[in-house]
Scaffold this motif. Structure first.
Motif, short mmCIF file in Angstrom:
data_model
loop_
_atom_site.label_atom_id
_atom_site.label_comp_id
_atom_site.label_asym_id
_atom_site.label_seq_id
_atom_site.Cartn_x
_atom_site.Cartn_y
_atom_site.Cartn_z
N PRO A 125 0.83 -1.22 0.00
CA PRO A 125 0.00 0.00 0.00
C PRO A 125 0.86 1.26 0.00
CG PRO A 125 -0.77 -1.57 1.65
CD PRO A 125 0.56 -2.08 1.17
N GLU A 158 2.54 -1.16 7.12
CA GLU A 158 2.39 0.15 6.49
C GLU A 158 3.76 0.81 6.42
OE1 GLU A 158 -1.08 2.62 7.87
OE2 GLU A 158 -0.99 1.19 9.54
N GLY A 178 2.28 4.55 1.15
CA GLY A 178 2.49 5.19 2.43
C GLY A 178 3.46 6.34 2.24
N ILE A 229 5.16 3.81 7.37
CA ILE A 229 4.69 4.92 8.23
C ILE A 229 5.68 6.08 8.30
CG2 ILE A 229 3.20 3.43 9.60
CD1 ILE A 229 5.37 3.32 11.73
N THR A 265 6.12 -0.49 9.39
CA THR A 265 5.69 -0.66 10.77
C THR A 265 6.68 -1.48 11.59
OG1 THR A 265 3.52 -0.93 9.73
CG2 THR A 265 3.64 -1.12 12.14
#
Length: 651
Positions: free
Chosen positions: A307, A362, A309, A364, A330
């Protein structure tokens, strides 16, 4: 039935061989020729003429002391050495002493197997030569003994047997064996020999030290055996590396855990030691042109899409920043899955799907911005490698790292096959209770799924050391040098770096439920140690092993804290008791023991650290086992203390 089972007993008898070195005559040894700690390790392989491998592995023998009696280990058994040095009384012996070039004799033996089958072996024997021979363990003067004849049994089996043994008087044992028996070929070769485990081994086993040295006080030594009892540790797999070689290795078992039946081939969960093994496999792939460590990870992914990010086209997630823990993915590790639960797929783990006990990954923070330990990143790399090679991760790792290094008792298979499950050192809690099912499964293989033991992990470290020294066929010197330039925050691809004027050490730790592991090696000196322990308490003993080995072998890293004990009034100590809020989040407490006149620090998980007063600028204390320091501040009447750099305030 092939002869390989009988060979085990033949090898035992041949271990009773000795002669005068550099002489053309070898005589049988006596009991006094053996000493505690003397060890032999062979590698063996049995293959049919059709290429089917029937047996493969390593076999170790060691002289030990059992209540004052010298015994030799044979697998899970021990045999008195006095039994194997008895003079030969047969007229048709396996070994006709003394050995001399040109000597011939007839060897005959009748035998009965465990299933009741009877058999007979008849062979002509001759000593062909006495000359220098080289095997993996080294170069030795050795006799070549040739046996040829046949073997029959009561089930109608009849086979021609041809054997060649190389016997070296210097090691009191054979160094090489080649056997041909109809459609079966068996080879065995000595890969390690030591007659000096001796002083260093005995000293480490009996002089375990803690993190703290109290100045002006005698040393307080303990033993490995006693520490295992104190910490409720069932088993320890340990290997000590010196000058780039395994100096000695063993598996220690706590007799209080009688259900264990472990040996040199037993395996433990390596936990996060899986990560550097995965990385160095990927390093080889990069060199071979199979992957590019610096390419966008997305071009390799087929079964999963990362995804969007904080990553960008100009600053993407790559294999390199994943392995370096700078991908921005993460942070955190993995709990594993009980054996009665369905194991989720790697993609399900990345997505945090139903039934998965870890959150979806993710990105982040921007890649390459900060160092943050990420098990999820390694699982992403695992998926990418499986997509690239269209194969199971365990097979990929076997091909690229385990087999080339010779890690024969290691695998990334999750879950284990039933046959391999019998080799497992089962995991235990800190209270000495076995983990449900014996262990948890870790589908996150790259991050935590390796099964191994101390010897195999020592082989892994030694190969990195050899690469750094320009002596490895697995890792080139340029490969190792290239990654050492990427130090960040005291880490290189997850490895903790410790530099000194003469040393350059790399260290890694691991912890799965029921297991604690650690390994270290100095790339300049070739000194190091590996431990794998099947207990949640293993970290304490592991740290003490590192400190003790550092002092014994004069390492450049793992040094102790030296302090001077202080005497405090009991009334002052009682004043410190109470509940404290640490870092504005965690409640800790201080208690006082009237019998010992000492305070203890208590954590929410039940851990308790006994604190000893020491001299310092503040009202300072230390835990003698782990070196944790606590300092109370006098300016506010001791209503707060410092721990790990953060403040705890009394409630």
């Amino acid at each position: 039935m092939k002869k390989c089972i009988q060979l085990c007993f033949a090898l035992l008898m041949f271990s009773a061989c000795k002669g005068q070195i550099n002489s053309d005559v070898a005589i049988q040894p006596t009991l006094s020729d053996y000493k505690v700690g003397e060890t032999w390790v062979w590698k063996y392989k049995g293959v049919t003429t059709q290429g089917e491998v029937r047996s493969e592995g390593t076999d170790a023998r060691e002289i030990i002391d059992v209540n004052g009696e010298l015994r030799i280990t044979i697998g899970k058994d021990t045999i008195p050495v006095s039994n194997i040095v008895k003079p030969e009384t047969s007229n048709t012996p396996k070994y006709a002493w003394p050995l001399k070039v040109g000597k011939k004799w007839i060897y005959e033996e009748n035998w009965t197997s465990q299933d009741g089958t009877t058999g007979k072996q008849q062979m002509n024997a001759e000593v062909l030569s006495y000359k220098e021979e080289t095997v993996e363990a080294g170069t030795f003067m050795a006799y070549t003994i040739h046996y040829n004849g046949n073997i029959t049994n009561s089930r109608g089996y009849n086979a021609v047997v041809d054997e060649v043994w190389l016997y070296a008087p210097e090691v009191k044992n054979f160094i090489k064996l080649t056997q041909n028996q109809d459609n079966f070929i068996y080879n065995e070769e000595l890969i390690e020999y030591s007659d000096k485990p001796s002083k260093n081994r005995v000293q480490l086993e009996n002089q375990i030290i803690g993190n703290v040295k109290f100045l002006e006080e005698p040393e307080d030594f303990s033993t490995i055996a006693n520490k295992m009892v104190d910490y409720k540790i069932p088993a320890l797999s340990l290997a000590v590396i010196n000058d780039g070689k395994i100096e000695w290795a063993d598996i220690y078992q706590n007799p209080s855990f009688s259900a264990q039946n472990l040996n040199y081939s037993s395996i433990f969960q390596a936990a996060s030691l899986s990560k550097p093994v995965t990385f160095f496999a990927a390093l080889r792939m990069h060199t071979a042109g199979e992957i590019d460590l610096d390419e966008h990870i997305g071009i390799y992914l087929e079964s999963y899409q990362l995804p969007q990010g904080k990553q960008t086209a100009d600053n993407p997630v790559t294999f390199r920043n994943i392995f370096a823990h700078t991908s921005g993915i993460t942070s955190g590790g993995y709990q594993g899955y009980a054996k009665d639960l369905v194991i989720p797929t790697d993609v399900a783990i990345l997505k945090g799907s139903e039934g998965v006990n870890s959150p979806a990954i993710e990105v982040i923070t921007a890649p390459n911005e900060m160092l943050a330990y990420s098990g999820g990143g390694y699982t992403l790399a695992e998926v990418a490698l499986q997509d690239i090679f269209n194969d199971d991760f365990s097979n990929i790792m076997s091909k690229w790292i385990l087999q080339p290094i010779g890690m024969k008792n290691s695998e990334f298979t999750q879950p284990l096959q039933p046959l391999d499950s019998s080799k497992v050192a089962k995991g235990y809690t800190s209270k000495g209770v076995i983990i449900d099912g014996g262990w948890r499964n870790h589908p996150e293989q790259a991050a935590a799924g390796l099964w191994s033991n101390a010897v195999d992990m020592a082989y892994f470290l030694i190969e990195i050391y050899r690469g750094y020294q320009g002596q490895s066929s697995i890792f080139s010197k340029s490969e190792i040098q290239s990654i050492l330039n990427h130090e960040r925050g005291g880490h290189i691809y997850g490895l903790i770096v410790d530099k000194s004027d003469t040393g350059f050490a790399i260290t890694h730790y691991g912890g799965n439920a029921g297991y604690r592991t650690g390994m270290t090696i100095d790339l300049n000196t070739g000194k190091g140690l590996v431990y794998l322990i099947n207990s949640d308490n293993g970290g304490a003993l592991g740290n003490e092993l590192l400190l003790s080995a550092s002092q014994l072998y004069h390492w450049n890293h793992f040094k102790r804290v030296s302090v001077k004990r202080n005497q405090l009034d009991s009334e002052l100590l009682k004043q410190l008791t109470g509940t404290y809020k640490w870092n504005n989040q965690v409640e800790l407490s201080i208690s006082f023991n009237d019998e010992t006149n000492q305070i203890s620090l208590h954590f929410p998980n039940g851990d308790a650290y006994e604190l000893i007063p020491i001299k310092g600028e503040e009202l300072s204390f230390i835990n003698s086992n782990n070196g944790v320091e606590v300092s109370f501040t006098a300016t506010n009447d001791y209503q707060s203390f410092r721990l790990y750099g953060d403040t705890a305030i009394k409630l």
